[in-house]
Design a protein around this motif. Structure first.
Motif, mmCIF file in Angstrom:
data_model
loop_
_atom_site.group_PDB
_atom_site.id
_atom_site.type_symbol
_atom_site.label_atom_id
_atom_site.label_comp_id
_atom_site.label_asym_id
_atom_site.label_seq_id
_atom_site.Cartn_x
_atom_site.Cartn_y
_atom_site.Cartn_z
ATOM 1 N N SER A 73 33.649 -42.922 6.803
ATOM 2 C CA SER A 73 33.311 -41.615 6.219
ATOM 3 C C SER A 73 33.496 -41.597 4.708
ATOM 4 C CB SER A 73 34.188 -40.523 6.846
ATOM 5 O OG SER A 73 35.508 -40.666 6.376
ATOM 6 N N ALA A 74 32.802 -40.647 4.061
ATOM 7 C CA ALA A 74 32.917 -40.490 2.606
ATOM 8 C C ALA A 74 34.350 -40.141 2.236
ATOM 9 C CB ALA A 74 31.956 -39.405 2.147
ATOM 10 N N ALA A 75 34.984 -39.314 3.063
ATOM 11 C CA ALA A 75 36.364 -38.908 2.775
ATOM 12 C C ALA A 75 37.288 -40.124 2.782
ATOM 13 C CB ALA A 75 36.826 -37.887 3.817
ATOM 14 N N MET A 76 37.024 -41.074 3.667
ATOM 15 C CA MET A 76 37.884 -42.265 3.736
ATOM 16 C C MET A 76 37.633 -43.179 2.535
ATOM 17 S SD MET A 76 40.324 -42.646 5.688
ATOM 18 C CE MET A 76 40.072 -41.939 7.308
ATOM 19 N N GLY A 77 36.392 -43.205 2.036
ATOM 20 C CA GLY A 77 36.101 -43.982 0.828
ATOM 21 C C GLY A 77 36.863 -43.422 -0.361
ATOM 22 N N GLU A 78 36.875 -42.122 -0.444
ATOM 23 C CA GLU A 78 37.595 -41.436 -1.521
ATOM 24 C C GLU A 78 39.115 -41.693 -1.390
ATOM 25 O OE1 GLU A 78 36.837 -39.755 -4.139
ATOM 26 O OE2 GLU A 78 38.712 -38.723 -4.546
ATOM 27 N N ALA A 79 39.631 -41.554 -0.188
ATOM 28 C CA ALA A 79 41.068 -41.777 0.033
ATOM 29 C C ALA A 79 41.434 -43.237 -0.257
ATOM 30 C CB ALA A 79 41.441 -41.404 1.470
ATOM 31 N N ALA A 80 40.536 -44.150 0.106
ATOM 32 C CA ALA A 80 40.777 -45.586 -0.150
ATOM 33 C C ALA A 80 40.906 -45.823 -1.643
ATOM 34 C CB ALA A 80 39.630 -46.411 0.427
ATOM 35 N N SER A 81 40.051 -45.159 -2.420
ATOM 36 C CA SER A 81 40.073 -45.375 -3.860
ATOM 37 C C SER A 81 41.368 -44.851 -4.500
ATOM 38 C CB SER A 81 38.786 -44.791 -4.449
ATOM 39 O OG SER A 81 38.989 -44.102 -5.613
ATOM 40 N N VAL A 82 41.983 -43.847 -3.863
ATOM 41 C CA VAL A 82 43.277 -43.340 -4.354
ATOM 42 C C VAL A 82 44.387 -44.376 -4.117
ATOM 43 C CG1 VAL A 82 45.058 -41.567 -4.026
ATOM 44 C CG2 VAL A 82 42.640 -40.909 -4.071
ATOM 45 N N VAL A 83 44.487 -44.885 -2.897
ATOM 46 C CA VAL A 83 45.571 -45.848 -2.624
ATOM 47 C C VAL A 83 45.300 -47.200 -3.306
ATOM 48 C CG1 VAL A 83 46.294 -44.762 -0.468
ATOM 49 C CG2 VAL A 83 44.618 -46.617 -0.372
ATOM 50 N N ALA A 84 44.008 -47.502 -3.533
ATOM 51 C CA ALA A 84 43.638 -48.800 -4.137
ATOM 52 C C ALA A 84 44.031 -48.881 -5.607
ATOM 53 C CB ALA A 84 42.135 -49.031 -3.998
ATOM 54 N N ALA A 85 44.334 -47.737 -6.230
ATOM 55 C CA ALA A 85 44.739 -47.753 -7.637
ATOM 56 C C ALA A 85 46.214 -48.153 -7.788
ATOM 57 C CB ALA A 85 44.494 -46.382 -8.257
ATOM 58 N N ARG A 86 46.940 -48.267 -6.662
ATOM 59 C CA ARG A 86 48.382 -48.558 -6.718
ATOM 60 C C ARG A 86 48.638 -50.073 -6.699
ATOM 61 N NH1 ARG A 86 49.543 -43.751 -2.310
ATOM 62 N NH2 ARG A 86 49.124 -42.086 -3.824
ATOM 63 N N PRO A 87 49.290 -50.583 -7.744
ATOM 64 C CA PRO A 87 49.537 -52.026 -7.825
ATOM 65 C C PRO A 87 50.269 -52.586 -6.595
ATOM 66 C CG PRO A 87 50.135 -50.955 -9.892
ATOM 67 C CD PRO A 87 49.798 -49.860 -8.921
ATOM 68 N N GLY A 88 51.218 -51.803 -6.047
ATOM 69 C CA GLY A 88 51.987 -52.277 -4.895
ATOM 70 C C GLY A 88 51.119 -52.445 -3.662
ATOM 71 N N VAL A 89 50.146 -51.574 -3.505
ATOM 72 C CA VAL A 89 49.219 -51.677 -2.368
ATOM 73 C C VAL A 89 48.357 -52.923 -2.547
ATOM 74 C CG1 VAL A 89 47.173 -50.619 -1.299
ATOM 75 C CG2 VAL A 89 49.184 -49.215 -1.834
ATOM 76 N N ARG A 90 47.831 -53.137 -3.752
ATOM 77 C CA ARG A 90 46.965 -54.297 -4.020
ATOM 78 C C ARG A 90 47.746 -55.599 -3.809
ATOM 79 N NH1 ARG A 90 42.373 -52.119 -5.767
ATOM 80 N NH2 ARG A 90 41.496 -54.201 -5.695
ATOM 81 N N ALA A 91 48.990 -55.610 -4.299
ATOM 82 C CA ALA A 91 49.809 -56.828 -4.175
ATOM 83 C C ALA A 91 50.044 -57.161 -2.706
ATOM 84 C CB ALA A 91 51.133 -56.637 -4.903
ATOM 85 N N ALA A 92 50.265 -56.119 -1.898
ATOM 86 C CA ALA A 92 50.560 -56.340 -0.484
ATOM 87 C C ALA A 92 49.343 -56.869 0.282
ATOM 88 C CB ALA A 92 51.057 -55.038 0.152
ATOM 89 N N LEU A 93 48.152 -56.687 -0.272
ATOM 90 C CA LEU A 93 46.934 -57.144 0.428
ATOM 91 C C LEU A 93 46.416 -58.484 -0.101
ATOM 92 C CD1 LEU A 93 45.032 -53.724 0.636
ATOM 93 C CD2 LEU A 93 46.213 -54.918 2.504
ATOM 94 N N LEU A 94 47.117 -59.037 -1.092
ATOM 95 C CA LEU A 94 46.661 -60.288 -1.713
ATOM 96 C C LEU A 94 46.671 -61.460 -0.742
ATOM 97 C CD1 LEU A 94 48.242 -60.591 -5.281
ATOM 98 C CD2 LEU A 94 45.822 -60.718 -4.663
ATOM 99 N N ASP A 95 47.814 -61.623 -0.070
ATOM 100 C CA ASP A 95 48.007 -62.792 0.770
ATOM 101 C C ASP A 95 46.943 -62.887 1.864
ATOM 102 O OD1 ASP A 95 49.555 -65.059 1.400
ATOM 103 O OD2 ASP A 95 50.255 -63.991 3.187
ATOM 104 N N LEU A 96 46.710 -61.759 2.525
ATOM 105 C CA LEU A 96 45.705 -61.706 3.593
ATOM 106 C C LEU A 96 44.330 -62.156 3.066
ATOM 107 C CD1 LEU A 96 45.362 -58.489 5.760
ATOM 108 C CD2 LEU A 96 43.392 -59.728 4.953
ATOM 109 N N GLN A 97 43.973 -61.673 1.885
ATOM 110 C CA GLN A 97 42.652 -62.020 1.319
ATOM 111 C C GLN A 97 42.608 -63.487 0.897
ATOM 112 O OE1 GLN A 97 40.898 -58.547 -1.162
ATOM 113 N NE2 GLN A 97 43.090 -58.150 -1.128
#
Ligand code: CDP
Ligand code: CDP
Length: 209
Positions: A73-97
């Motif tokens: 959904s569009a709302a989830m895209g918007e919400a994703a972009s909010v959490v994606a701006a957080r360095p801690g969230v990005r760092a936690a997803l590095l290893d998996l990628q």
């Protein structure tokens, strides 16, 4: 072979990534789904404000349990972009990628920071763009087909807002890597865009290319 495909919302990067992955028999990861899944977990737990909770959701994310359909959904895209701006969230997803990209045959990943942060040494980097109006039209059509009650103007406003947030953030902003090839799909149908992308991949991976 690692193919990194970045670009803004509805530029057509996901469609190209899937097609290229199928063509070469490579696994494909839509990294936007990771941020969407983190946002969904936060929303289920009460909201997006708790930075620690979003980081915990990212740390414990299990790729095998992600339901792509439920996160579109569009709302989830918007919400994703909010959490994606957080360095801690990005760092936690590095290893998996990184693990996904390190598979023996190679991989195709699409997102915002694949060529710049996740796979800076990718064999091919594509930066897929299209005008905001064309992208909004594509999303509007998709949402309409799924029965969502939205106006074109709402979709365009959402696209512009997300472009701005994703490009202006300090953590892994949406920016074209120096060695990426730009592909503007504004006036290209899916087959034409795929043919253009394939030509770029072949040129980049040809001996001496
Ligand atoms: O399909 P669409 O481009 O609309 O969205 P998506 O790729 O699922 O990404 C949703 C949001 O996740 C984006 O607006 C970005 O804020 C974030 N994202 C990111 O920061 N880095 C990535 N590699 C992929 C997505
Ligand atoms: O992954 P991203 O958000 O960048 O875009 P997508 O999901 O690949 O494409 C968004 C929509 O635009 C889909 O409905 C595609 O079928 C459509 N599309 C298009 O009409 N023409 C293109 N050249 C690429 C995608």
């Amino acid at each position: 072979m690692i193919v990194a495909i970045d670009g803004p919302a509805a530029s057509g990067k996901g469609t190209l990534a899937r097609r290229i992955a199928t063509h070469y028999g490579l696994p494909h990861l839509d990294t936007g789904l990771l941020y969407r899944a983190v946002a969904a977990r936060c929303l289920a737990l009460g909201g997006l404000d708790d930075v620690g909770a979003s980081e915990a959701a990212a740390r414990t994310l299990d790729l095998s349990t992600i339901d792509a359909e439920a996160l579109r959904s569009a709302a989830m895209g918007e919400a994703a972009s909010v959490v994606a701006a957080r360095p801690g969230v990005r760092a936690a997803l590095l290893d998996l990628q990184h693990r996904f990209a390190a598979q023996e045959r190679g991989a195709v990943l699409d997102g915002r920071d694949i060529g710049t942060v996740i796979c800076p040494r990718a064999d091919v980097k594509l930066f897929v763009t299209a005008s905001p109006e064309v992208r909004a039209q594509r999303r509007f059509r998709e949402l309409g087909a799924r029965g969502a009650a939205v106006t074109f103007d709402d979709v365009l406003a959402d696209i512009r807002k997300r472009d701005e947030r994703d490009s202006q953030r300090s953590a892994a902003p949406l920016v074209m890597a120096d060695d990426a090839v730009a592909l503007d799909t504004s006036n290209l149908g899916i087959e034409e865009a795929f043919a253009a992308a394939l030509a770029i991949v072949m040129a980049r991976t040809a001996p001496g290319g």
